[in-house]
Write an enzyme that holds these catalytic residues in place. Structure first.
Site, PDB file in Angstrom:
ATOM      1  N   ARG A  29       0.814  -1.222  -0.052  1.00  0.00           N
ATOM      2  CA  ARG A  29      -0.291   0.198  -0.229  1.00  0.00           C
ATOM      3  C   ARG A  29       0.737   1.197   0.286  1.00  0.00           C
ATOM      4  O   ARG A  29       1.871   0.790   1.192  1.00  0.00           O
ATOM      5  CB  ARG A  29      -0.738  -0.243   1.245  1.00  0.00           C
ATOM      6  CG  ARG A  29      -1.740  -1.236   1.665  1.00  0.00           C
ATOM      7  CD  ARG A  29      -2.808  -1.260   1.835  1.00  0.00           C
ATOM      8  NE  ARG A  29      -3.753  -2.845   2.640  1.00  0.00           N
ATOM      9  CZ  ARG A  29      -4.970  -2.236   0.873  1.00  0.00           C
ATOM     10  NH1 ARG A  29      -5.517  -1.753   0.129  1.00  0.00           N
ATOM     11  NH2 ARG A  29      -4.879  -3.461   1.510  1.00  0.00           N
ATOM     12  N   ILE A  31       1.982   4.517   1.047  1.00  0.00           N
ATOM     13  CA  ILE A  31       1.722   5.887   2.100  1.00  0.00           C
ATOM     14  C   ILE A  31       0.830   6.539   2.338  1.00  0.00           C
ATOM     15  O   ILE A  31       0.675   7.107   3.232  1.00  0.00           O
ATOM     16  CB  ILE A  31       3.334   5.843   2.695  1.00  0.00           C
ATOM     17  CG1 ILE A  31       2.496   5.748   4.026  1.00  0.00           C
ATOM     18  CG2 ILE A  31       4.124   6.613   2.002  1.00  0.00           C
ATOM     19  CD1 ILE A  31       5.153   5.686   5.056  1.00  0.00           C
ATOM     20  N   ASN A  87       4.914   6.676 -13.529  1.00  0.00           N
ATOM     21  CA  ASN A  87       5.749   7.858 -13.707  1.00  0.00           C
ATOM     22  C   ASN A  87       6.972   7.565 -14.133  1.00  0.00           C
ATOM     23  O   ASN A  87       7.795   6.915 -13.594  1.00  0.00           O
ATOM     24  CB  ASN A  87       5.351   9.081 -12.577  1.00  0.00           C
ATOM     25  CG  ASN A  87       4.067   9.110 -11.864  1.00  0.00           C
ATOM     26  OD1 ASN A  87       2.646   8.551 -12.848  1.00  0.00           O
ATOM     27  ND2 ASN A  87       3.776   8.891 -11.145  1.00  0.00           N
ATOM     28  N   VAL A  96      10.442   7.665  -6.908  1.00  0.00           N
ATOM     29  CA  VAL A  96      11.010   7.751  -6.019  1.00  0.00           C
ATOM     30  C   VAL A  96      11.938   6.104  -7.339  1.00  0.00           C
ATOM     31  O   VAL A  96      11.021   5.894  -8.613  1.00  0.00           O
ATOM     32  CB  VAL A  96      10.606   6.275  -5.477  1.00  0.00           C
ATOM     33  CG1 VAL A  96      11.157   4.993  -5.067  1.00  0.00           C
ATOM     34  CG2 VAL A  96      10.047   6.396  -3.719  1.00  0.00           C
ATOM     35  N   HIS A 100       8.039   1.554 -10.766  1.00  0.00           N
ATOM     36  CA  HIS A 100       6.883   0.993  -9.563  1.00  0.00           C
ATOM     37  C   HIS A 100       5.686   1.231 -10.355  1.00  0.00           C
ATOM     38  O   HIS A 100       4.880   2.381 -11.001  1.00  0.00           O
ATOM     39  CB  HIS A 100       6.831   1.611  -8.467  1.00  0.00           C
ATOM     40  CG  HIS A 100       6.884   2.958  -8.449  1.00  0.00           C
ATOM     41  ND1 HIS A 100       7.786   3.339  -8.039  1.00  0.00           N
ATOM     42  CD2 HIS A 100       5.654   4.079  -8.217  1.00  0.00           C
ATOM     43  CE1 HIS A 100       7.766   4.899  -8.496  1.00  0.00           C
ATOM     44  NE2 HIS A 100       6.518   5.530  -8.380  1.00  0.00           N
ATOM     45  N   HIS A 102       1.543   1.672 -10.195  1.00  0.00           N
ATOM     46  CA  HIS A 102       0.623   2.879  -9.495  1.00  0.00           C
ATOM     47  C   HIS A 102      -0.896   1.566  -9.925  1.00  0.00           C
ATOM     48  O   HIS A 102      -0.870   1.939 -10.828  1.00  0.00           O
ATOM     49  CB  HIS A 102       0.538   4.347  -9.365  1.00  0.00           C
ATOM     50  CG  HIS A 102       1.454   4.735  -8.869  1.00  0.00           C
ATOM     51  ND1 HIS A 102       1.231   5.240  -7.653  1.00  0.00           N
ATOM     52  CD2 HIS A 102       2.477   5.229  -9.160  1.00  0.00           C
ATOM     53  CE1 HIS A 102       2.898   6.646  -7.621  1.00  0.00           C
ATOM     54  NE2 HIS A 102       3.570   5.790  -8.446  1.00  0.00           N
TER      55      HIS A 102
HETATM   56  P1  AMP Z   1       6.149   8.227  -7.611  1.00  0.00           P
HETATM   57  O1  AMP Z   1       6.186   9.138  -7.550  1.00  0.00           O
HETATM   58  O2  AMP Z   1       5.640   7.399  -8.981  1.00  0.00           O
HETATM   59  O3  AMP Z   1       7.277   8.288  -7.731  1.00  0.00           O
HETATM   60  O4  AMP Z   1       5.703   7.270  -6.479  1.00  0.00           O
HETATM   61  C1  AMP Z   1       6.425   7.162  -5.627  1.00  0.00           C
HETATM   62  C2  AMP Z   1       5.116   7.078  -4.433  1.00  0.00           C
HETATM   63  O5  AMP Z   1       6.144   6.362  -3.152  1.00  0.00           O
HETATM   64  C3  AMP Z   1       4.245   7.852  -3.885  1.00  0.00           C
HETATM   65  O6  AMP Z   1       2.598   7.754  -4.416  1.00  0.00           O
HETATM   66  C4  AMP Z   1       4.686   7.685  -2.847  1.00  0.00           C
HETATM   67  O7  AMP Z   1       3.561   8.055  -1.730  1.00  0.00           O
HETATM   68  C5  AMP Z   1       4.941   6.427  -2.771  1.00  0.00           C
HETATM   69  N1  AMP Z   1       5.634   6.504  -0.822  1.00  0.00           N
HETATM   70  C6  AMP Z   1       7.197   7.303  -0.011  1.00  0.00           C
HETATM   71  N2  AMP Z   1       7.390   5.863   0.508  1.00  0.00           N
HETATM   72  C7  AMP Z   1       6.559   5.275   0.849  1.00  0.00           C
HETATM   73  C8  AMP Z   1       7.101   3.944   1.855  1.00  0.00           C
HETATM   74  N3  AMP Z   1       8.161   4.082   2.585  1.00  0.00           N
HETATM   75  N4  AMP Z   1       5.775   3.140   1.411  1.00  0.00           N
HETATM   76  C9  AMP Z   1       5.113   3.170   0.615  1.00  0.00           C
HETATM   77  N5  AMP Z   1       4.917   4.368   0.057  1.00  0.00           N
HETATM   78  C10 AMP Z   1       5.670   4.817  -0.420  1.00  0.00           C
END
Ligand code: AMP
Ligand code: ZN
Length: 114
Positions: A29, A31, A87, A96, A100, A102
Protein backbone atom coordinates in the site's frame (compact mmCIF):
# COMPACT_ATOMS: atom_id res chain seq x y z
CA UNK A 1 20.64 -1.17 -4.56
CA UNK A 2 21.48 -0.42 -0.94
CA UNK A 3 20.18 3.16 -0.82
CA UNK A 4 16.91 2.47 -2.66
CA UNK A 5 13.71 2.72 -0.58
CA UNK A 6 11.84 0.05 -2.54
CA UNK A 7 14.82 -2.35 -2.53
CA UNK A 8 14.76 -2.02 1.28
CA UNK A 9 11.12 -3.09 1.19
CA UNK A 10 11.99 -6.07 -0.96
CA UNK A 11 14.71 -7.18 1.48
CA UNK A 12 12.50 -6.48 4.51
CA UNK A 13 14.79 -3.78 5.94
CA UNK A 14 11.67 -1.58 5.83
CA UNK A 15 8.35 -3.37 6.33
CA UNK A 16 5.64 -2.22 3.93
CA UNK A 17 1.95 -3.17 4.11
CA UNK A 18 2.21 -6.03 1.61
CA UNK A 19 -0.91 -7.04 -0.33
CA UNK A 20 0.67 -9.43 -2.87
CA UNK A 21 4.02 -11.13 -3.39
CA UNK A 22 5.50 -13.73 -5.71
CA UNK A 23 9.03 -14.67 -6.76
CA UNK A 24 9.53 -11.58 -8.91
CA UNK A 25 7.08 -8.94 -7.72
CA UNK A 26 6.08 -7.20 -4.47
CA UNK A 27 2.92 -5.09 -4.04
CA UNK A 28 2.27 -2.88 -1.02
CA UNK A 29 0.00 0.00 0.00
CA UNK A 30 1.13 3.52 -0.85
CA UNK A 31 1.97 5.46 2.31
CA UNK A 32 0.13 8.54 0.96
CA UNK A 33 -2.90 7.05 -0.80
CA UNK A 34 -4.56 9.11 -3.54
CA UNK A 35 -7.58 6.78 -3.78
CA UNK A 36 -9.33 4.32 -1.44
CA UNK A 37 -7.17 1.60 -3.00
CA UNK A 38 -3.65 2.78 -3.83
CA UNK A 39 -1.07 0.02 -4.20
CA UNK A 40 2.45 0.12 -5.62
CA UNK A 41 3.68 -2.90 -7.56
CA UNK A 42 7.44 -3.25 -7.90
CA UNK A 43 9.81 -5.75 -9.45
CA UNK A 44 12.02 -7.31 -6.77
CA UNK A 45 15.05 -6.62 -8.97
CA UNK A 46 16.14 -2.98 -9.03
CA UNK A 47 15.40 -1.11 -12.26
CA UNK A 48 15.46 2.69 -11.90
CA UNK A 49 13.09 3.90 -14.61
CA UNK A 50 11.15 2.71 -17.62
CA UNK A 51 14.02 4.13 -19.71
CA UNK A 52 16.37 1.54 -18.21
CA UNK A 53 14.41 -1.50 -19.40
CA UNK A 54 16.26 -4.05 -21.50
CA UNK A 55 14.57 -6.45 -23.92
CA UNK A 56 15.08 -9.25 -21.38
CA UNK A 57 12.91 -7.30 -18.91
CA UNK A 58 9.79 -7.62 -21.08
CA UNK A 59 8.43 -10.56 -19.09
CA UNK A 60 9.06 -8.81 -15.78
CA UNK A 61 7.15 -5.71 -16.88
CA UNK A 62 4.28 -7.94 -17.97
CA UNK A 63 4.31 -9.50 -14.52
CA UNK A 64 3.61 -6.06 -12.99
CA UNK A 65 0.37 -5.86 -14.99
CA UNK A 66 -0.60 -9.41 -14.09
CA UNK A 67 0.02 -8.66 -10.43
CA UNK A 68 -2.03 -5.45 -10.74
CA UNK A 69 -5.01 -7.41 -12.07
CA UNK A 70 -4.71 -9.88 -9.18
CA UNK A 71 -4.52 -7.09 -6.61
CA UNK A 72 -7.48 -5.28 -8.22
CA UNK A 73 -9.57 -8.44 -7.88
CA UNK A 74 -8.38 -8.96 -4.31
CA UNK A 75 -9.24 -5.34 -3.43
CA UNK A 76 -12.68 -5.63 -5.02
CA UNK A 77 -12.15 -2.91 -7.63
CA UNK A 78 -11.63 -5.05 -10.75
CA UNK A 79 -15.17 -4.81 -12.13
CA UNK A 80 -15.86 -1.17 -11.26
CA UNK A 81 -12.49 -0.22 -12.72
CA UNK A 82 -9.17 1.18 -11.67
CA UNK A 83 -6.10 2.92 -13.04
CA UNK A 84 -2.55 1.67 -13.44
CA UNK A 85 0.34 3.94 -14.31
CA UNK A 86 4.09 4.28 -14.18
CA UNK A 87 5.63 7.72 -13.68
CA UNK A 88 8.97 8.31 -15.39
CA UNK A 89 11.55 10.96 -14.46
CA UNK A 90 10.93 14.58 -13.51
CA UNK A 91 8.11 15.61 -15.80
CA UNK A 92 6.42 12.25 -15.36
CA UNK A 93 6.33 12.87 -11.62
CA UNK A 94 8.67 10.06 -10.58
CA UNK A 95 9.96 10.50 -7.03
CA UNK A 96 11.23 7.01 -6.16
CA UNK A 97 13.72 5.70 -8.70
CA UNK A 98 12.84 2.02 -8.59
CA UNK A 99 10.19 1.23 -11.22
CA UNK A 100 6.74 0.90 -9.71
CA UNK A 101 3.26 0.60 -11.10
CA UNK A 102 0.58 2.57 -9.26
CA UNK A 103 -2.78 0.84 -8.93
CA UNK A 104 -5.56 3.18 -7.90
CA UNK A 105 -9.23 2.39 -7.50
CA UNK A 106 -12.27 2.81 -5.33
CA UNK A 107 -13.27 6.15 -6.83
CA UNK A 108 -13.83 7.59 -10.29
CA UNK A 109 -10.53 8.72 -11.80
CA UNK A 110 -10.29 12.07 -13.56
CA UNK A 111 -8.90 12.52 -17.06
CA UNK A 112 -6.53 14.00 -18.03
CA UNK A 113 -4.47 13.44 -14.88
CA UNK A 114 -2.74 16.53 -13.47
P1 AMP B 1 6.26 8.19 -7.86
O1 AMP B 1 5.93 9.64 -7.68
O2 AMP B 1 5.61 7.56 -9.04
O3 AMP B 1 7.77 7.95 -7.79
O4 AMP B 1 5.59 7.47 -6.63
C1 AMP B 1 6.24 7.23 -5.41
C2 AMP B 1 5.18 6.79 -4.45
O5 AMP B 1 5.81 6.17 -3.35
C3 AMP B 1 4.34 7.94 -3.89
O6 AMP B 1 2.97 7.72 -4.20
C4 AMP B 1 4.59 7.86 -2.38
O7 AMP B 1 3.45 8.16 -1.61
C5 AMP B 1 5.04 6.42 -2.21
N1 AMP B 1 5.88 6.17 -1.06
C6 AMP B 1 6.94 6.90 -0.62
N2 AMP B 1 7.47 6.36 0.49
C7 AMP B 1 6.73 5.27 0.76
C8 AMP B 1 6.75 4.28 1.79
N3 AMP B 1 7.67 4.30 2.76
N4 AMP B 1 5.83 3.29 1.76
C9 AMP B 1 4.89 3.25 0.80
N5 AMP B 1 4.81 4.14 -0.21
C10 AMP B 1 5.72 5.14 -0.22
ZN1 ZN C 1 15.54 -0.42 -5.87
Amino acid sequence: MSDCLFCKMVTGEIAPDVVYEDDDVLAFRDINPQAPTHVLIVPKRHISTLNDLEPDDARLIGQLSLAAAKVAAQEGVADAGYRTLINTNREGGQVVFHIHMHLMGGRRMGWPPG
